[in-house]
Design an enzyme around this catalytic site. Structure first.
Site, PDB file in Angstrom:
ATOM      1  N   GLY A  13      10.941 -28.552  -8.232  1.00  0.00           N
ATOM      2  CA  GLY A  13      12.008 -28.277  -9.348  1.00  0.00           C
ATOM      3  C   GLY A  13      12.807 -27.341  -9.180  1.00  0.00           C
ATOM      4  O   GLY A  13      13.103 -26.663  -8.087  1.00  0.00           O
ATOM      5  N   CYS A 133      14.204 -16.952 -19.742  1.00  0.00           N
ATOM      6  CA  CYS A 133      15.364 -16.612 -18.724  1.00  0.00           C
ATOM      7  C   CYS A 133      16.375 -15.771 -19.664  1.00  0.00           C
ATOM      8  O   CYS A 133      16.802 -14.690 -19.192  1.00  0.00           O
ATOM      9  CB  CYS A 133      16.174 -17.897 -18.409  1.00  0.00           C
ATOM     10  N   GLY A 164      18.709 -24.529 -17.032  1.00  0.00           N
ATOM     11  CA  GLY A 164      17.485 -24.009 -17.762  1.00  0.00           C
ATOM     12  C   GLY A 164      16.576 -25.013 -18.346  1.00  0.00           C
ATOM     13  O   GLY A 164      15.328 -24.823 -18.794  1.00  0.00           O
ATOM     14  N   HIS A 247      23.351 -18.190 -16.884  1.00  0.00           N
ATOM     15  CA  HIS A 247      23.336 -17.774 -18.517  1.00  0.00           C
ATOM     16  C   HIS A 247      24.292 -16.680 -18.706  1.00  0.00           C
ATOM     17  O   HIS A 247      24.142 -15.686 -18.200  1.00  0.00           O
ATOM     18  CB  HIS A 247      22.035 -17.604 -18.986  1.00  0.00           C
TER      19      HIS A 247
HETATM   20  P1  A2P Z   1       7.682 -33.625  -9.431  1.00  0.00           P
HETATM   21  O1  A2P Z   1       8.860 -33.473  -8.626  1.00  0.00           O
HETATM   22  O2  A2P Z   1       6.576 -34.110  -8.702  1.00  0.00           O
HETATM   23  O3  A2P Z   1       8.030 -34.251 -10.901  1.00  0.00           O
HETATM   24  P2  A2P Z   1      12.171 -29.410 -13.059  1.00  0.00           P
HETATM   25  O4  A2P Z   1      12.041 -28.193 -14.125  1.00  0.00           O
HETATM   26  O5  A2P Z   1      13.473 -29.337 -12.376  1.00  0.00           O
HETATM   27  O6  A2P Z   1      12.366 -30.621 -14.044  1.00  0.00           O
HETATM   28  O7  A2P Z   1      10.988 -29.383 -12.200  1.00  0.00           O
HETATM   29  C1  A2P Z   1       9.874 -29.605 -12.525  1.00  0.00           C
HETATM   30  C2  A2P Z   1       8.821 -29.273 -11.571  1.00  0.00           C
HETATM   31  O8  A2P Z   1       7.461 -29.414 -11.937  1.00  0.00           O
HETATM   32  C3  A2P Z   1       8.732 -30.396 -10.412  1.00  0.00           C
HETATM   33  O9  A2P Z   1       8.401 -29.684  -9.068  1.00  0.00           O
HETATM   34  C4  A2P Z   1       7.605 -31.441 -10.684  1.00  0.00           C
HETATM   35  O10 A2P Z   1       7.279 -31.951  -9.935  1.00  0.00           O
HETATM   36  C5  A2P Z   1       6.692 -30.574 -11.361  1.00  0.00           C
HETATM   37  N1  A2P Z   1       5.626 -30.981 -12.470  1.00  0.00           N
HETATM   38  C6  A2P Z   1       6.294 -31.655 -13.507  1.00  0.00           C
HETATM   39  N2  A2P Z   1       4.950 -32.368 -14.113  1.00  0.00           N
HETATM   40  C7  A2P Z   1       3.841 -32.065 -13.349  1.00  0.00           C
HETATM   41  C8  A2P Z   1       2.657 -32.421 -13.152  1.00  0.00           C
HETATM   42  N3  A2P Z   1       2.086 -33.085 -14.428  1.00  0.00           N
HETATM   43  N4  A2P Z   1       1.691 -31.883 -12.137  1.00  0.00           N
HETATM   44  C9  A2P Z   1       2.247 -31.324 -11.249  1.00  0.00           C
HETATM   45  N5  A2P Z   1       3.801 -31.085 -11.228  1.00  0.00           N
HETATM   46  C10 A2P Z   1       4.546 -31.359 -12.214  1.00  0.00           C
END
Ligand code: A2P
Length: 342
Positions: A13, A133, A164, A247
């Site tokens: 993410g 943040c 964000g 921000h």
């Molecule tokens: P994934 O890439 O497999 O969806 P962002 O804030 O940029 O949207 O990123 C969210 C982060 O949280 C990503 O790395 C996403 O992985 C991870 N994530 C979201 N939902 C889950 C979940 N249920 N289990 C594990 N990781 C998650």
């Protein structure tokens, strides 16, 4: 020096990727890095110190199997709620970037430049929370003023970047801008924000509460007081603007004692990881473009109120993915190591 097995939950993410970059930059004592994400990303790789490290699926048992010492969580509140207890059970300290545990009285909420002493309470739940943040950059700039003049009240308006709300929110802004220039923009097509974000300014971040403030605004109220160990009145208006990263905040602070702008500027400059950019005659002041990939908080437009000698106005800008999230989490981890190895 001891090295640690570190898990980054949400490593694919927007914040997770920055956590890896900041750990590289500070040469964090990593024995083994375990990037975790959902099943969607498992098997892919993330780059760390010029190596491709395979992403694993977040499961209830992975922290135990990988013998994790430090788990940095940034995958959303519900993921932290469900999986942080398994990391703690496996013996790790959890540093959680989501809002889930922030106001739990047994969980310290830490900005290392402001209340590093609170890290010592980590054992109560095994969790240390990383603040919102917008709160982090504001309290960093205000801490020196609190120490020197005392603070009675803060009135703040934010100008918050799309990152964000995660990577898909940045994509939504870029897509809408491309569609605008192709004369194809459809105002009704938005998922991450309640309205079109391109060429717009949205005075709503998160949901509204019964008192008329949003959840994001109430985070600034509650978290500021928990971190600063004070009872400061805070009124926030949180606004999403069509920038990608960084921000900005217009902050008006009512102090307990009268101040003068030059002395206040010198006081703020003494804050840890604060950079003053304040030369209005040369149009020097902080802006989001200054702060991208920086680990400092930038402060400018420092001026005393024209009516009240105890009121100061300023403009505070920081990289929300770094200072507001990843850098703060990594600095907590560094301080935690310092305390544990004393
Ligand atoms: P994934 O890439 O497999 O969806 P962002 O804030 O940029 O949207 O990123 C969210 C982060 O949280 C990503 O790395 C996403 O992985 C991870 N994530 C979201 N939902 C889950 C979940 N249920 N289990 C594990 N990781 C998650």
């Amino acid at each position: 020096m001891r090295k640690y097995n570190v898990a980054v939950v949400g490593a694919t993410g927007a914040v997770g990727e920055e956590m890896l970059r900041v750990m590289e930059e500070v040469d964090f004592p990593v024995a083994k890095l375990v990037p975790l994400a959902s099943a969607r990303s498992a098997g892919g790789t993330v780059a760390y110190k010029e190596e491709d490290v395979v992403v694993k699926e977040l499961t209830e048992t992975v922290f135990d199997e990988e013998e994790i010492d430090i788990a940095l969580f940034s995958a959303g509140g519900s993921v932290s709620a469900k999986f942080a207890p398994f990391a703690v059970e496996a013996g790790a300290v959890v540093i959680d970037n989501t809002s889930h545990f922030r106001m739990d009285p047994e969980v310290p909420l830490v900005v290392p430049e402001v209340n590093p002493q609170d890290i010592a309470r980590w054992r109560e739940r095994g969790i240390i929370a990383n603040p919102n943040c917008s709160t982090i950059q504001m309290v960093q700039a205000l801490k020196p003023l609190q120490d020197a003049y005392g603070i009675e009240r803060i009135d703040v308006s934010t100008y918050q970047a799309t990152s964000g709300a995660g990577k898909s929110a940045m994509d939504e802004l870029v897509r809408q801008m491309q569609e605008f220039f192709a004369f194809k923009l459809d105002e009704s097509e938005h998922k991450k924000f309640p309205h079109q974000i391109a060429l717009n300014v949205i005075p709503q971040i998160d949901v509204f509460m019964d008192n008329g403030f949003t959840k994001e605004e109430m985070k600034m109220v509650n978290e500021t007081n928990k971190i600063m160990h004070d009872s400061i009145e805070v009124a926030a208006t949180c606004v999403r603007v069509p920038t990608l990263r960084g921000h900005a905040e217009s902050v008006t602070v009512t102090c307990k004692r009268d101040l003068d702008a030059d002395a206040a500027r010198e006081t703020i400059a003494k804050g840890e990881n604060i950079v003053i950019l304040d030369d209005p005659a040369k149009s020097v002041y902080p802006m989001p473009t200054h702060c991208v990939e920086k680990n400092e908080t930038f402060v400018g437009r420092i001026r005393r109120d024209i009516y009240r000698p105890n009121v100061l106005h300023m403009f505070v800008v920081a990289d929300n993915l770094r200072v507001g999230a990843a850098t703060n989490a990594v600095r907590i981890a560094q301080k935690w190591i310092e305390m544990e190895t004393l």
